[in-house]
Design an enzyme around this catalytic site. Structure first.
Site, PDB file in Angstrom:
ATOM      1  N   GLN A  70      -5.360  -1.931   9.666  1.00 30.74           N
ATOM      2  CA  GLN A  70      -5.145  -3.231   9.023  1.00 30.74           C
ATOM      3  C   GLN A  70      -5.705  -4.375   9.882  1.00 30.74           C
ATOM      4  OE1 GLN A  70      -3.782  -3.738   5.886  1.00 30.74           O
ATOM      5  NE2 GLN A  70      -4.387  -5.859   6.218  1.00 30.74           N
ATOM      6  N   LYS A  82       0.840  -1.207   0.000  1.00 29.91           N
ATOM      7  CA  LYS A  82       0.000   0.000   0.000  1.00 29.91           C
ATOM      8  C   LYS A  82       0.868   1.248   0.000  1.00 29.91           C
ATOM      9  CE  LYS A  82      -3.825  -2.031   2.466  1.00 29.91           C
ATOM     10  NZ  LYS A  82      -4.444  -2.301   3.726  1.00 29.91           N
ATOM     11  N   ASP A 108     -11.804   1.839   3.869  1.00 24.35           N
ATOM     12  CA  ASP A 108     -12.032   0.390   3.753  1.00 24.35           C
ATOM     13  C   ASP A 108     -13.516   0.113   3.531  1.00 24.35           C
ATOM     14  OD1 ASP A 108      -9.886  -1.311   3.718  1.00 24.35           O
ATOM     15  OD2 ASP A 108      -9.613  -1.337   5.898  1.00 24.35           O
TER      16      ASP A 108
END
Ligand code: NAP
Length: 291
Positions: free
Chosen positions: A96, A52, A119
């Site tokens: 995460q 990322k 997300d």
């Protein structure tokens, strides 16, 4: 049979984002800033987070990696989340997953500002997705939607069977394929571990989207001639044939299923590379919706 090249589409999307970042800069606007919070040292998460950061660099985003030790308490993580919510320099961020067992993931998700939740996991964003309102779509399903769109795969009126009902892939995927949009407008069947006689469903499918995490589960005798097969599964298995000693397998027995398909995604190089591209598209959306 046509192979769906997720690597190429993802690279095209990153190039498009890079152009938009340059346009923002030319207008004197600040470049998008994405932060990632990584708790602990799970190997797969570290690899994913590093990818990322690299993708952010490629498109010209600013990126911040917040590393916290495995021992971080739920309260400490909530404080970090509140800090990121309040930090106006950070447009968007993700925490995460998976988190260490002592932290309640849902509690953390619900504490992220929905406007910064790229997300797309916050209940407010999930609700908007279900209502077909503008929002951040969860990265992997969004990536699959992009693949279907960019390969001009017709979905309207088709029967789509989604296998797996996780909150991050299967469940949102079934919602997106049933929505009144393009891609979408499918008749959707959502299958899971309690589904009786799965094969009866998959044999009726024009489109199969499989997200199980069980290598080579979908075999040729479960697939109708001409079907579109999207393989989300990624499992690392030991292999004597590779230098690294392992290889990645999807949920589809590729060699026998591929000849029956009109389109199919490979593993690796299909859905996988699309997830980061989607996350960056969402980050750009976070910035554009403020401008
Ligand atoms: P998950 O949370 O473990 O969910 C798996 C789903 O499969 C569950 O809904 C489960 O049903 C269902 N299932 C298990 N056995 C089944 C069976 N025999 N028949 C029908 N359904 C069955 O998995 P996930 O997080 O969605 O991930 C799935 C796979 O996709 C993994 O390999 C993961 O690594 C991969 N993945 C890839 C990406 C990417 O490419 N970027 C992103 C995310 C995930 P129940 O609900 O009844 O238990």
């Amino acid at each position: 049979m046509q192979l769906i090249d997720g690597k190429k589409i993802s690279s095209d999307i990153l190039d498009e984002i890079m152009i938009q970042v340059k346009e923002l800069q030319a207008r004197g606007k600040k470049v998008p800033h994405l932060a990632t919070v990584l708790v602990g040292d799970d190997g797969a998460s570290q690899t994913y987070v590093a990818a990322k950061v690299k993708a952010c660099e490629r498109v010209g985003f600013e990126s911040t990696l917040v590393r916290l030790p495995e021992s971080t308490s739920e309260q400490e993580l909530l404080e970090k989340v509140n800090e990121l919510n309040a930090n106006s320099a950070i447009d968007a961020y993700i925490v995460q997953m998976p988190l260490p067992k002592h932290i309640n993931e849902q509690k953390i998700i619900e504490s992220i500002f929905p406007q910064k939740d790229v997300d797309g996991f916050h209940p407010q964003n999930v609700g908007k997705m279900a209502l077909n309102l503008p929002t951040y779509l969860p990265a992997t399903p969004y990536g699959i939607i992009q693949l279907l769109k960019r390969y001009n795969i017709s979905t309207e009126g088709k029967h789509c069977v989604v296998i797996g009902r996780s909150n991050i892939v299967g469940s949102p995927m079934s919602i997106l394929m049933a929505r009144n949009s393009n891609p979408g407008n499918c008749t959707v069947t959502l299958c899971h571990s309690k589904t009786v006689n799965l094969k009866e469903h998959t044999l009726l499918a024009d489109i199969i989207i499989i997200a199980l995490g069980r290598p080579e589960f979908l075999t040729a005798n479960m697939v109708k001639q001409g079907a579109v097969v999207i393989d989300v599964g990624i499992t690392r298995v030991a292999s004597a044939q590779t230098k690294s000693g392992f290889k990645l397998l999807g949920d589809v027995k590729f060699d026998e299923v591929a000849p029956k398909c009109s389109y199919i995604t490979p593993v690796p190089g299909g859905v996988g590379p699309m997830t980061i591209a989607s996350l960056l598209m969402n980050t750009l959306l976070a910035v554009n919706s403020k401008n």
